[in-house]
Design an enzyme around this catalytic site. Structure first.
Site, mmCIF file in Angstrom:
data_model
loop_
_atom_site.group_PDB
_atom_site.id
_atom_site.type_symbol
_atom_site.label_atom_id
_atom_site.label_comp_id
_atom_site.label_asym_id
_atom_site.label_seq_id
_atom_site.Cartn_x
_atom_site.Cartn_y
_atom_site.Cartn_z
ATOM 1 N N LYS A 1 0.697 -1.106 0.049
ATOM 2 C CA LYS A 1 0.082 -0.026 0.064
ATOM 3 C C LYS A 1 0.850 1.242 0.003
ATOM 4 O O LYS A 1 0.403 2.286 -0.114
ATOM 5 C CB LYS A 1 -0.744 -0.005 1.191
ATOM 6 C CG LYS A 1 -1.676 -1.313 1.504
ATOM 7 C CD LYS A 1 -2.345 -1.015 2.743
ATOM 8 C CE LYS A 1 -2.699 -2.595 3.558
ATOM 9 N NZ LYS A 1 -2.649 -2.676 4.760
ATOM 10 N N GLY A 2 2.047 1.202 0.428
ATOM 11 C CA GLY A 2 3.050 2.136 0.447
ATOM 12 C C GLY A 2 2.987 3.125 -0.559
ATOM 13 O O GLY A 2 3.221 4.337 -0.460
ATOM 14 N N GLU B 1 7.440 2.980 -6.369
ATOM 15 C CA GLU B 1 7.803 2.453 -4.916
ATOM 16 C C GLU B 1 7.899 3.512 -4.012
ATOM 17 O O GLU B 1 8.213 4.785 -4.616
ATOM 18 C CB GLU B 1 8.726 1.418 -4.973
ATOM 19 C CG GLU B 1 8.355 0.010 -4.899
ATOM 20 C CD GLU B 1 7.660 -0.244 -3.290
ATOM 21 O OE1 GLU B 1 7.160 0.446 -2.686
ATOM 22 O OE2 GLU B 1 7.790 -1.322 -2.769
ATOM 23 N N ASP B 2 7.549 3.246 -2.771
ATOM 24 C CA ASP B 2 7.741 4.306 -1.727
ATOM 25 C C ASP B 2 9.127 4.318 -1.410
ATOM 26 O O ASP B 2 9.769 5.210 -1.251
ATOM 27 C CB ASP B 2 6.909 3.895 -0.545
ATOM 28 C CG ASP B 2 6.815 2.626 -0.108
ATOM 29 O OD1 ASP B 2 7.463 1.740 -0.660
ATOM 30 O OD2 ASP B 2 6.215 2.391 0.818
ATOM 31 N N ASP C 1 14.869 -0.391 0.512
ATOM 32 C CA ASP C 1 15.467 -0.511 1.913
ATOM 33 C C ASP C 1 16.599 -1.415 1.730
ATOM 34 O O ASP C 1 17.503 -1.190 1.254
ATOM 35 C CB ASP C 1 14.630 -0.919 3.166
ATOM 36 C CG ASP C 1 15.329 -1.114 4.626
ATOM 37 O OD1 ASP C 1 16.541 -0.895 4.585
ATOM 38 O OD2 ASP C 1 14.645 -0.848 5.479
ATOM 39 N N LYS D 1 17.410 3.797 0.764
ATOM 40 C CA LYS D 1 18.478 3.885 1.854
ATOM 41 C C LYS D 1 19.627 3.195 1.286
ATOM 42 O O LYS D 1 19.799 1.787 1.430
ATOM 43 C CB LYS D 1 17.832 2.972 2.898
ATOM 44 C CG LYS D 1 16.665 3.644 3.981
ATOM 45 C CD LYS D 1 16.094 2.704 4.916
ATOM 46 C CE LYS D 1 14.819 3.235 5.433
ATOM 47 N NZ LYS D 1 14.484 1.975 6.666
ATOM 48 N N PHE E 1 14.370 4.343 10.251
ATOM 49 C CA PHE E 1 13.071 3.734 9.952
ATOM 50 C C PHE E 1 12.155 5.119 9.714
ATOM 51 O O PHE E 1 12.370 5.771 10.616
ATOM 52 C CB PHE E 1 12.522 2.596 10.912
ATOM 53 C CG PHE E 1 11.255 2.170 10.499
ATOM 54 C CD1 PHE E 1 11.191 1.173 9.442
ATOM 55 C CD2 PHE E 1 10.000 2.691 10.754
ATOM 56 C CE1 PHE E 1 10.115 0.657 9.225
ATOM 57 C CE2 PHE E 1 8.806 2.350 10.356
ATOM 58 C CZ PHE E 1 8.835 1.158 9.464
ATOM 59 N N VAL E 2 11.642 5.155 8.612
ATOM 60 C CA VAL E 2 10.690 6.603 8.596
ATOM 61 C C VAL E 2 9.407 6.222 8.083
ATOM 62 O O VAL E 2 8.864 4.813 7.744
ATOM 63 C CB VAL E 2 11.251 7.310 7.301
ATOM 64 C CG1 VAL E 2 12.505 7.805 7.619
ATOM 65 C CG2 VAL E 2 11.201 6.480 5.815
ATOM 66 N N ASP F 1 4.295 3.300 6.773
ATOM 67 C CA ASP F 1 3.586 3.027 7.756
ATOM 68 C C ASP F 1 4.511 2.351 8.642
ATOM 69 O O ASP F 1 5.690 1.860 8.399
ATOM 70 C CB ASP F 1 2.471 2.064 7.659
ATOM 71 C CG ASP F 1 2.777 0.655 7.294
ATOM 72 O OD1 ASP F 1 3.544 0.496 6.342
ATOM 73 O OD2 ASP F 1 2.573 -0.194 8.107
ATOM 74 N N ARG G 1 0.610 6.730 7.680
ATOM 75 C CA ARG G 1 0.535 6.430 6.146
ATOM 76 C C ARG G 1 0.070 7.919 5.522
ATOM 77 O O ARG G 1 0.789 8.506 4.583
ATOM 78 C CB ARG G 1 -0.138 5.507 5.567
ATOM 79 C CG ARG G 1 0.400 3.988 5.540
ATOM 80 C CD ARG G 1 -0.467 2.893 4.694
ATOM 81 N NE ARG G 1 -0.154 1.710 5.031
ATOM 82 C CZ ARG G 1 0.818 1.122 4.510
ATOM 83 N NH1 ARG G 1 1.740 1.515 3.956
ATOM 84 N NH2 ARG G 1 0.745 -0.280 4.941
#
Ligand code: IMP
Ligand code: MG
Length: 183
Positions: A47-48, A103-104, A107, A135, A156-157, A163, A169
């Site tokens: 969902k990001g 994509e959001d 990582d 990242k 972590f953001v 989320d 979100r």
């Protein structure tokens, strides 16, 4: 939700709404120039990517269809498992299409790498990646990303689609959480 609505849950703002919009505008122009005359399909990962997709597609100086996939990656924690499962597949046949995955965040890169390989097996004309955040210091797999909004530190953001346990979100900015939120 604005940064002010976060109260004590917000540690700091990493990227403001304005910075995000400016950068997405630049990426949209670049994407449009690169895909001119090509059969482009934007593919979002739920969902990001919902918020990035909504703003990126509207920043494009022309129209392109979109489709969505849902996969499982993190669960409710903050570490990537590398275990990917398709929860909802595309409805579009991507044969001969130029696919741009939106994509959001990347990582470890494990999730995107898996999705890219999966989509490449369906005979598309091309598969590229556009991510708002990356990242770089924690990349576990070498994955070529054509469009990157911002490189951020390995923290972590949350916000702008991202989320923590399905929360935050809808925060307009990208920021980090205060330690008490995790405990
Ligand atoms: P990767 O497989 O480690 O690249 O993780 C990719 C997915 O994990 C992203 O699509 C996010 O859903 C989630 N994720 C990774 N880092 C963060 C973060 O800092 N905040 C929130 N979600 C994250
Ligand atoms: Mg995600």
């Amino acid at each position: 939700m604005d940064a002010a609505h976060m109260g004590a849950d917000l540690e700091k703002v990493l990227i403001t709404e304005e910075e995000i919009q400016t950068r997405l505008g630049e990426l949209a122009e670049q994407i449009w120039a690169d895909y001119e005359g090509k059969d482009l399909l934007l593919v979002g990962v739920l969902k990001g990517a919902v918020v990035v997709m909504a703003d990126l597609m509207r920043a494009l100086p022309g129209t392109a269809p979109m489709d969505w996939m849902a996969i499982s990656s993190y669960g409710s924690g903050t570490k990537s498992s590398g275990v990917v499962r398709i929860l909802m597949d595309l409805r579009t046949d991507i044969t001969d299409k130029h696919v741009l995955i939106v994509e959001d965040i990347i990582d470890s890169g494990l999730t995107l790498s898996w999705i890219k390989t999966n989509l490449e097996s369906r005979s598309p004309a091309s598969v590229e990646i556009c991510t708002l955040l990356r990242k770089p210091e924690v990349a576990k797999v070498e994955i070529p990303v054509k469009y990157v909004g911002f490189d951020i530190p390995p923290e972590f953001v949350v916000g702008y689609g991202l989320d923590y346990d399905e929360r935050y979100r809808n925060l307009r900015v990208v920021g980090t959480l205060a330690p008490h939120v995790y405990s």
